[in-house]
Structure formats: C-alpha cells, structure tokens
Design a protein around this motif. Structure first.
Motif, short mmCIF file in Angstrom:
data_model
loop_
_atom_site.label_atom_id
_atom_site.label_comp_id
_atom_site.label_asym_id
_atom_site.label_seq_id
_atom_site.Cartn_x
_atom_site.Cartn_y
_atom_site.Cartn_z
N THR A 78 0.84 -1.21 0.00
CA THR A 78 0.00 0.00 0.00
C THR A 78 0.86 1.24 0.00
N LEU A 79 1.89 1.25 0.84
CA LEU A 79 2.75 2.42 0.96
C LEU A 79 3.68 2.56 -0.24
N LEU A 80 4.14 1.44 -0.80
CA LEU A 80 4.95 1.51 -2.02
C LEU A 80 4.14 2.10 -3.17
N ALA A 81 2.90 1.66 -3.28
CA ALA A 81 2.02 2.22 -4.32
C ALA A 81 1.76 3.70 -4.06
N SER A 82 1.67 4.08 -2.80
CA SER A 82 1.44 5.49 -2.48
C SER A 82 2.64 6.34 -2.87
N PHE A 112 -11.59 2.23 -3.82
CA PHE A 112 -10.85 1.00 -3.56
C PHE A 112 -10.96 0.56 -2.10
N SER A 113 -11.26 1.48 -1.20
CA SER A 113 -11.54 1.07 0.17
C SER A 113 -12.83 0.27 0.22
N LEU A 114 -13.80 0.70 -0.57
CA LEU A 114 -15.07 -0.04 -0.64
C LEU A 114 -14.85 -1.42 -1.28
N ILE A 115 -13.98 -1.49 -2.26
CA ILE A 115 -13.67 -2.78 -2.88
C ILE A 115 -13.01 -3.71 -1.86
N CYS A 116 -12.16 -3.15 -0.96
CA CYS A 116 -11.52 -3.96 0.07
C CYS A 116 -12.56 -4.66 0.95
N ARG A 129 -5.68 -3.15 -1.87
CA ARG A 129 -4.94 -2.21 -1.02
C ARG A 129 -3.80 -1.55 -1.80
N THR A 130 -3.18 -2.29 -2.70
CA THR A 130 -2.12 -1.71 -3.52
C THR A 130 -2.66 -0.60 -4.41
N LEU A 131 -3.78 -0.87 -5.07
CA LEU A 131 -4.39 0.16 -5.93
C LEU A 131 -4.90 1.34 -5.12
N LEU A 132 -5.42 1.08 -3.91
CA LEU A 132 -5.84 2.15 -3.02
C LEU A 132 -4.66 3.08 -2.73
N GLY A 133 -3.46 2.50 -2.58
CA GLY A 133 -2.29 3.29 -2.24
C GLY A 133 -1.97 4.37 -3.26
N LEU A 134 -2.29 4.13 -4.53
CA LEU A 134 -2.03 5.15 -5.56
C LEU A 134 -2.77 6.45 -5.25
#
Length: 433
Positions: A78-82, A112-116, A129-134
């Motif tokens: 998540t943070l790497l994607a962010s 993406f939080s809703l998708i989680c 979570r990775t896509l949310l990080g973007l």
C-alpha cells in the motif's frame, strides 16, 4: 521582511511577529478557512482509511491463516504504491491544478476502500490495497501543496501542522469504529464494515468542488505555463540545481516515515500478543497513543514556526528514539505502558507537523507538486518496507525487539538528513513559469 542568498538565488523570508498557535486561524479570510477545513478533513479521513488495516490485521491473520510477514507485506505494498501515486499526483497537481488533483485522488482511494470490503481472499485484498495506495499518496501530495500555498509564510508551519493533526483524529475514528463494530458484530463481518467506513472520504469531493479555490501562486504559474507552452517535466526535480535537495529531503522523510510506520503499524498487534490484551481492552492503550499523537501534531505545528523546521526534526527524532526504547525494552507493567503511550504518540507524530511546510518551501512553484509529492512519498514507499521487515524479524525475535531495531534505525537516518538540510521557516513563495 529579510532575505538570504543561496545558489538558487535570493530567498525572501517573512518575519514571524505573532508565534501563538492559533494566530494563523484568527487572521484567515473565508476562502483560506474553507481550504484549511477541507484539507484537515481530507487528512483525517486519509488517516482513518490507512489505519483501518493495522487494526484488522489480527483478524485477517487468524481468518485467512497468513503469517505476520505476509500480512505486513500488504501494508508495505500500500505504501509503495502510495510512493508512485504521490509522485504522479504531485506532477498532475503541477499540470492541471491542486484542487482538481485532490478531487480525483480522494475518489480513487475511496472506491478501492469499498472494494476492500468485498474481497474474498487475501490475494484480492493485496491487490485492492495496492491500488488504493495510488490515490492515498496522490491525495497527500495535492492537499499538502494546496495548503502550503494557500497560507501566508509567517503562519505556514502552524497551519499545515494543524492540518496534519487531522491524521490523529482519523486514527481515533478508526479505533472508535473498531471498538463499536467488533463489539456489535462477529470479527468475520466487522472487518468488512471497517473498510466500508473507509469509503466516506468520497463525500468530501462535493465540498471541494464548490468551496475550495486554487491558490493564487499556483494559478498564476499555471497560467504562465499555458501561455508559454512550457510544462514541467516529471524528472525535472532530479536536475543538477536541486538534485541534492531532492536526495536529502527524500532520505529525511524516509527516516521519519519508517520510524512512524514501524511503531504504529505493529503496536496494536504488540498489545494483543505480547501484552495479552483483547482487541476491545487494547482500545484504551491506543487511545493514550492517539491523544499523545494529536497533542504532538499541535505542539509540532507551533514549534515549526517558533524554533524552525530543522530544530523540530532534530529534537523530536532524538525524543522518539528514547521513548521507543523505553516502551519496548524495559520490563514495564501494563499500567505504566498505558501512561507511556502518550509520549510515544507525541514524539512519533510531532515532527510531521513541520514536514509539509518544509517540503513546500524547498521547491519552486512550477515543481512544487512534483518535488513535494516525490520526496514525501519516496519516504513513505521506502518507509513502507519497515512494517514488512518488522514482521519478518519478529519471527526470530520478539515483536518488541523488531519494532525497536527498525524504529531506531529510521530515526537516526531522519536526524542525519535533517541536519544536512537548510532551515526554511518563513520563506515567501512566488509564481514562476
């Protein structure tokens, strides 16, 4: 007004006549206050959304039979994607404006939080979570620049730092949601509702569209770029005149982020495993940590303008090292640990209040989004390795030892990089092309 001369040219410094914490708010006009509250709310909801995963990680480990290292890796991704999202979001803010970018990134991570909340296994959660990080990274980049440019230079540290305190509010909301949902619902259902709550930031977009305006300095710079046809390049922050600044600022933020995540990501797990507290009973311990964090943000905001950004970083990094070692290494009772949650939260958060203003002041307007977005989110991305590394090391030593080792290393890096950077308090920002 005073000025100093650096290789990049003359830098004007605004005097700080009133150093009280709330002076900036008393002197704000209506547009500035709307921007302040929009950014504070966005950062609070951002903090709530990120902290949901550390709070439900124990449930997911038990339910899906994943090990601690793998669970920590989801936080790391998540943070790497962010980090990528922050750089791209900052660049987009330089190209299309701060407010538009903020709207887009908030919608992204809310969806993406809703998708989680709807995923069926850990692999699906990892992807979501990775896509949310973007969007998570892009939101900070756009919001921090928007706030830094909207506030007069003599108040920038306190205003941006006070917005930063919204993270503690969001953290508190996440803990409150956990206490309520895990009391009313079985864990197998409660964690899904936690992620569903994380979609609430989408509502903020309606306020942003109607009430928040682009900062004058950014609008003027964007107009000049449109007229000349010369646009900032994605890699321009690595050009020779400012390469040193980009490297040192990225290392400083890596240290402060790495230390923060090594602590906050794993403390909930530390309390429920090594201290044998239940999820509900650990809420009080997390509350002490969160209250300390909130006070730390406000104190850091005041100190950023009072003593300067650089001294704030140096003093609080040393304080953070000391309290982490005491919290994790001494044979303390749970009662003492509860009390120590306050200074732990304080020192792990106070320095963040100076980071946004500091990065805003390091870069010219045409590159501010790219520079600020890259440095902060590069630090977030590399700091993202710390939850994973703590989780991996905890398989061969105690979780307390793993937290102490990586938090101390991170804060040492923060101290050294901050020592090598210049003071920026009160710098006046100008439009450029």
């Amino acid at each position: 007004m005073s000025s100093t001369t650096e290789p990049s040219g003359t830098i004007e410094i605004a005097p700080i006549a009133d150093s009280s914490l709330l002076a900036f708010y008393r002197d704000m006009n209506s547009p500035e206050r709307r921007t302040f509250w929009a950014c504070a709310a966005g950062w609070a909801l951002d903090g709530m959304d990120f902290m949901i995963y550390p709070l439900v990680i124990g449930t997911l480990i038990a339910m899906w039979k994943v090990d601690a290292g793998t669970a920590g890796f989801a936080g790391t991704l998540t943070l790497l994607a962010s980090a990528v999202g922050g750089w791209l979001g900052g660049y987009l803010a330089d190209r299309i404006g701060r407010v538009k970018t903020l709207q887009l990134t908030i919608l992204w991570f809310s969806v993406f939080s809703l998708i989680c909340a709807c995923v069926q296994n850990f692999d699906q959660l990892l992807i979501a979570r990775t896509l949310l990080g973007l969007g998570f990274g892009g939101e900070w980049a756009a919001g921090a620049v928007l706030m830094g440019e909207s506030i007069r230079p003599q108040y920038r540290g306190r205003a941006v730092g006070s917005v930063q305190s919204g993270w503690a509010v969001g953290w508190g909301l996440a803990v409150l949601a956990q206490a309520v949902l895990f009391s009313w619902l079985p864990p197998e259902t409660a964690w899904r509702w936690m992620f569903a709550v994380g979609a609430l930031p989408a509502l903020l977009v309606f306020f942003l569209r109607r009430y928040v305006e682009e900062p004058e300095v950014a609008a003027a710079t964007l107009a000049r770029q449109n007229a000349s046809g010369v646009r900032p390049k994605l890699h321009e922050i690595f050009s020779r005149p400012i390469l040193k600044t980009t490297i040192l600022a990225s290392l400083a933020v890596t240290g402060c982020q790495g230390g923060y995540y090594a602590i906050t990501f794993w403390v909930p797990r530390f309390l429920t495993t090594e201290r044998k507290l239940s999820i509900v009973s650990s809420t009080g311990y997390l509350a002490a940590l969160i209250i300390g964090s909130f006070i730390g943000y406000l104190a850091g905001a005041w100190l950023a303008d009072r003593i300067g950004r650089r001294k704030l970083f140096l003093y609080t990094s040393l304080g953070a090292i000391a309290i982490v070692l005491v919290y994790t290494q001494l044979p303390l009772t749970n009662e003492v640990l509860w009390v120590l949650g306050f200074p732990l939260g304080f020192f792990a958060s106070a320095y963040f209040s100076g980071v946004g203003a500091f990065l805003t002041e390091l870069y010219p307007t045409r590159l501010r989004g790219s520079g600020q977005g890259f440095c902060y989110n590069f630090g977030r991305g590399i700091g993202a390795l710390f939850p994973y590394l703590v989780g991996m090391l905890s398989s061969s030593t105690s979780l307390a030892n793993a937290i102490a080792i990586f938090a101390t290393a991170a804060y040492c890096l923060f101290f050294l990089a901050a020592f090598a950077l210049p003071e920026t308090r009160g710098r006046i920002l100008h439009a450029d092309g």
